[in-house]
Scaffold this active site. Structure first.
Site, PDB file in Angstrom:
ATOM      1  N   GLY A   1       0.841  -1.189   0.000  1.00 54.34           N
ATOM      2  CA  GLY A   1       0.000   0.000   0.000  1.00 54.34           C
ATOM      3  C   GLY A   1       0.877   1.240   0.000  1.00 54.34           C
ATOM      4  N   PHE A   2       1.676   1.378   1.070  1.00 54.19           N
ATOM      5  CA  PHE A   2       2.656   2.466   1.190  1.00 54.19           C
ATOM      6  C   PHE A   2       1.993   3.836   1.173  1.00 54.19           C
ATOM      7  CE2 PHE A   2       4.566  -1.008  -1.418  1.00 54.19           C
ATOM      8  CZ  PHE A   2       5.287  -1.601  -0.394  1.00 54.19           C
TER       9      PHE A   2
ATOM     10  N   PRO B   1      10.190  -9.482  16.274  1.00 53.02           N
ATOM     11  CA  PRO B   1      11.487  -9.046  15.734  1.00 53.02           C
ATOM     12  C   PRO B   1      11.711  -9.484  14.286  1.00 53.02           C
ATOM     13  CG  PRO B   1      11.771 -10.402  17.726  1.00 53.02           C
ATOM     14  CD  PRO B   1      10.292 -10.266  17.503  1.00 53.02           C
TER      15      PRO B   1
ATOM     16  N   GLU C   1       8.035   3.032   8.616  1.00 52.50           N
ATOM     17  CA  GLU C   1       8.507   4.083   7.719  1.00 52.50           C
ATOM     18  C   GLU C   1       9.891   4.602   8.053  1.00 52.50           C
ATOM     19  OE1 GLU C   1       4.812   6.605   6.560  1.00 52.50           O
ATOM     20  OE2 GLU C   1       4.329   5.610   8.434  1.00 52.50           O
TER      21      GLU C   1
END
Ligand code: FES
Ligand code: FES
Lengths: 164, 750
Positions: free
Chosen positions: B247-248, B638, B711
């Site tokens: 999507g970003f 993680p 991000e």
């Protein structure tokens, strides 16, 4: 005009009456046969999401006209697992987190299967990265993909050794 | 893993959260069984293809509708002349996160790639060919598509309604005391998200109920938006979005094609599938706008920043407002006595830009880190030493203390792994064979917003549970990480928890964006589970037949499907508590949101070190090593967090060296709107790359201590690569991406 096409897909023989000669192998798989595991990322041969094996070779199905592959043996992502067991490349992609969104993944995995069979890259990460560079991953799971190809190469070699 | 969150009741966090589980959707994704929107093929499906404008500004004067309609297989064709009306004009701004859309409301063309007609046909091939046969003619006007010729306009806000300008401290006074200053001018270019999954929608009406399969990052808002434009109730709409193929940011906001597909499905009474072609993703679905940034750093004698000024010029479309908030990246990272930031906007004949992974932060950080390197040089300090000297103990933009900030540890760990200590100060001192080798670094920072989310948890009679929220998994791993948090909220092993997600009939999980989804939806899920546990505790401690009777004062902990007394360790299984109470289920609810006005500055931090190799003859630049260390609060998984961070860093490679959408200035059309012309990093571009996470406990950011990792990897990395190119070559590019020709044509010899 309908044309008849004979394909062996994931081991099953299939006779297909193709309604439209313009159809690519990718659109035949996805829209006519319901094999939607193979993805369309660009429809132009630029991303590798549609990679399938045709007679053992990796091919961008979006650039393959279905009609020109009459008689071919085709393997898609749906035909890779061995019954309940994942193919070693599939298992390695999970273990090494070789994907995020998963959209490029069927293409990556088919490409990796062929790359390993081509036996050109071996265990050299640099050559694996090069050999997998026709398959774009916008999530950029590249580190995991390279690890997965390395691990699967080892696993497949071990299988072969055991079989011999 | 013994953390206890007391504020949340009697629940332990850490039995499931913190484990590097593999993805719960992994098998589906490696076998091709994960269903993305375009994989749906309901009975009677029609294929839709849009025709798109090949001019950037003007009017469509003619479409060869007759030719297109005559093509065999074509069922229906929509143009502005016959498109069914919407309840609300697509030019209405009905919500700050709904962009003005193009749904054939007029013959006006406001950017290249805008949809100008929609064709429906029995096959994709027929629809594609018919769209081509439309052969549009235009009355074209001169387009403006660059920072050089677009129209300036007045604005007081940047993206997300943030103020365009900021100033704190007395910049005039601070400058008067400074010993020297540096100025950096950095240009960044238009970038396109290019998620691997093209935007797609399958829409189907049954009576007045609408089912939609479409990848979306904010399903709840999408449902409201569809409802508003269609003039129906949200409850009449079901949106499914179980998997997004990336999507970003580009799938957070609806676009006109989605409205058209829904209208067409209603009008024809048949399901409609619309999948954008790759080239059609350049225009209607957002992008990162270009910027021209100028930074001035004034330094005192000791190399401390006395004043920091960051100005950004960027552009938006002619009809909507989204300005890349690049200067905001300078607000909170480095200490300075005085801070001044501005944004100026231009209007151009382009599609409206939108949030693209690290919006504002990515280009802003790129410029800031270049400026910091220049300043380090001016101060005669190593780039890392200079950043440490200017480490901010409080947020310089508002004086707030940080909720947590393990940035020093990030510098130390990443520098150590990278081998930074051996770096020669002067450029052009390292070679690998014929190639010039250079090292550079940058600091990473990203805010920790929270949105709002709701969740339900239901404990079943057998002691297993189902948790529900409409989260979006676009690759970050919501199916896995959120289930881990939910399991901890319930005090259950994750195998006992069924996680329902990805459709709009579930409680709204808010937006998957801003790196805040895990924190927000996770909090809601955790609280829903904790609510169930609280009810269980009440049942057990009040029941004389329970071993927990009377344990209320000393406390109870939920773990492994049992409640445990804290005093003598006796315990009871959930299913037994339910059985004795005669309940076949127990339901809890939870919400996630930030409470009150923040009194601390909340950011994830990191440090990125890059090595590049530059071919002195060809100017070819390759990143050969990339090491990042990030402090992002509690890491839920993680394995998945590392993938997110690495992915962000590879985006940094693309930003620094490759990605650039090009317009033909005369027509305003794109010249490279495909994956062959618009280069994103391929596997061979992603070298030895590592992302470490540094331990960080943050009691303030939210009760779970989660900051977000989606991000931040882009920030820091771009500047680090630019600085490494300087270190290799002695040349400072004033523009990203740095292409071979920018080095070769710089006039300097390599
Ligand atoms: S869809 Fe075939 S290469 Fe992209
Ligand atoms: S996993 Fe998302 S594109 Fe590769």
């Amino acid at each position: 005009m309908t044309q008849t096409l004979q394909l062996k897909i994931n081991g099953s023989d299939l006779r297909l009456d193709l309604d439209d000669p313009r159809a690519t192998l990718l659109d035949v798989l996805r829209e006519r046969l319901g094999l939607t595991g193979t993805k369309k990322g660009c429809d132009r041969g630029q991303c590798g999401a549609c990679t399938v094996l045709i007679d053992g070779r990796r091919v961008n199905a979006c650039l393959a006209l279905a009609l020109s592959h009459d008689g071919a043996q085709i393997t898609t992502i749906e035909g890779l697992a061995r019954g309940e067991d994942l193919h070693p490349v599939q298992a390695a992609f999970i273990a090494d987190d070789g994907f995020q969104c998963g959209f490029c993944t069927p293409g990556q995995i088919m490409s990796a299967v062929a790359l390993i069979a081509e036996a050109e890259a071996g265990l050299d990460p640099e050559r694996i990265r090069e050999g997998m560079s026709g398959n774009l991953c916008r999530c950029a799971a590249y580190a995991g993909i390279t690890e997965a190809v390395l691990d699967a190469t080892r696993a497949l070699a071990l299988e072969e050794e055991r079989a011999a | 893993m013994a953390d206890v969150i007391n504020t949340q009741g009697h629940v332990r966090l850490g039995s499931n959260a913190g484990q590097g589980l593999t993805r719960r959707d992994g098998v589906l994704k490696v076998t091709g069984a994960a269903t993305y929107a375009a994989d749906n093929r309901p009975e009677g499906l029609l294929h839709a293809v849009t025709a798109t404008a090949t001019i950037a500004r003007g009017r469509v004067t003619h479409l060869d509708v007759a030719a297109a309609e005559a093509h065999p297989g074509v069922v229906k064709l929509y143009t502005p002349d016959n498109v069914p009306p919407l309840a609300v004009s697509p030019d209405e701004k009905i919500h700050p996160f709904v962009w003005r859309m193009e749904a054939l409301q007029s013959d006006r063309v406001r950017y290249a790639g805008q949809p100008i007609a929609l064709v429906l046909a029995e096959t994709l091939e027929a629809a594609t060919e018919a769209a081509r046969l439309l052969a549009p003619r235009y009355e074209a006007e001169t387009p403006h598509v660059t920072l050089d010729d677009a129209e300036p306009f007045e604005t007081t806000t940047t993206a997300f309604g943030r103020p365009a300008d900021h100033s704190s401290g007395d910049i005039g006074k601070a400058r008067a005391t400074a010993a020297r200053h540096v100025v950096a001018e950095v240009e960044t270019v238009a970038q396109y998200h290019n998620a691997m999954e093209p935007h797609a929608i399958v829409a189907r009406w049954t009576g007045d109920r609408l089912e939609i399969d479409t990848p979306n990052q904010a399903i709840g808002l999408a449902r409201q938006t569809f409802a508003a434009f269609l003039g129906i109730e949200p409850a009449q709409i079901l949106i499914r979005s179980p998997f997004l193929g990336g999507g970003f940011g580009s799938k957070a906001i609806l676009y006109g094609g989605q409205l058209l597909a829904v209208l067409a499905a209603r009008d024809t009474g048949r399901p409609v599938k619309l999948v954008l072609r790759r080239d059609q993703m350049y225009g209607p679905v957002g992008h990162r706008a270009p910027t021209r940034q100028r930074l001035r750093l004034d330094l005192d004698e000791d190399g401390r920043i006395a004043a920091l000024q960051h100005d950004t010029l960027t552009m938006t479309s002619s009809f909507d407002h989204f300005l890349e908030g690049a200067s905001n990246a300078s607000h909170s990272l480095y200490a300075t006595a005085a801070l001044q930031t501005t944004h100026r906007g231009l209007r151009a004949d382009i599609g409206t830009p939108g949030p693209m992974r690290a919006p504002g932060e990515a280009p802003g950080s790129a410029a800031l880190e270049v400026a910091m390197d220049l300043a380090a040089q001016a101060a005669g300090l190593d780039p890392l030493a200079f950043r440490l000297r200017n480490h901010a103990e409080t947020d310089p933009s508002n004086g707030m203390a940080f909720s947590s900030k393990a940035l020093r540890e990030c510098y130390a760990q990443a520098a150590d792994l990278f081998g930074w200590a051996d770096r020669p100060a002067e450029p052009r001192r390292m070679r690998q064979g014929q190639l010039l080798k250079g090292w550079g670094m940058g600091s990473a920072q990203f805010p920790c917003p929270m949105f709002t989310a709701a969740a339900h948890a239901t404990l079943r009679a057998d002691g297993s549970a189902v948790v529900e929220t409409s989260a979006a998994d676009m690759g970050q791993g919501a199916w896995t990480a959120l289930a881990q948090i939910a399991a901890d909220g319930l005090g259950l092993d994750i195998d006992r928890v069924e996680f329902r997600s990805g459709h709009s009939d579930l409680p709204d999980a808010g937006v998957a964006g801003g790196s805040g989804h895990t924190a927000t939806a996770g909090t809601a899920l955790f609280n829903a589970g904790a609510d169930v546990v609280r009810r269980l505790v009440d049942l057990a401690t009040g029941d004389p037949a329970s071993p927990l009777f009377g344990a209320g004062n000393s406390g109870v902990t939920a773990r492994g499907g049992r409640l445990h007394r804290n005093d003598d360790g006796r315990s009871e299984a959930y299913e037994d508590i339910l059985a004795r109470a005669g309940l076949d289920m127990l339901r809890g609810e939870g919400t996630g949101a930030r409470e009150g006005q923040p009194t601390r500055a909340m950011f994830s931090h990191g440090a990125v070190f890059a090595e590049v190799l530059v071919d002195p003859d060809l100017g070819q630049i390759r990143v050969s090593r990339l090491v990042g260390a990030f402090a992002a609060g509690r890491i839920i998984n993680p394995r998945l967090a590392r993938s997110q961070l690495l992915g962000g860093m590879v985006w940094g490679i693309g930003f620094a060296l490759q990605e650039e959408a090009l317009h033909d200035a005369r027509t305003g059309r794109f010249t490279n709107n495909d994956l062959a012309g618009y280069h994103i990093p391929v596997n061979a571009d992603a070298p030895m790359i590592e992302a470490l996470t540094v331990h960080e406990d943050d009691p303030f950011v939210n009760a779970l201590g989660i900051k977000g990792v989606g991000e931040i990897g882009v920030t820091g990395t771009v500047g680090a690569i630019g600085n490494a190119v300087w270190h290799a070559t002695g040349l400072r590019s004033q523009r990203f991406p740095i292409h071979p020709e920018s080095l070769i044509l710089s006039g300097e010899s390599l």
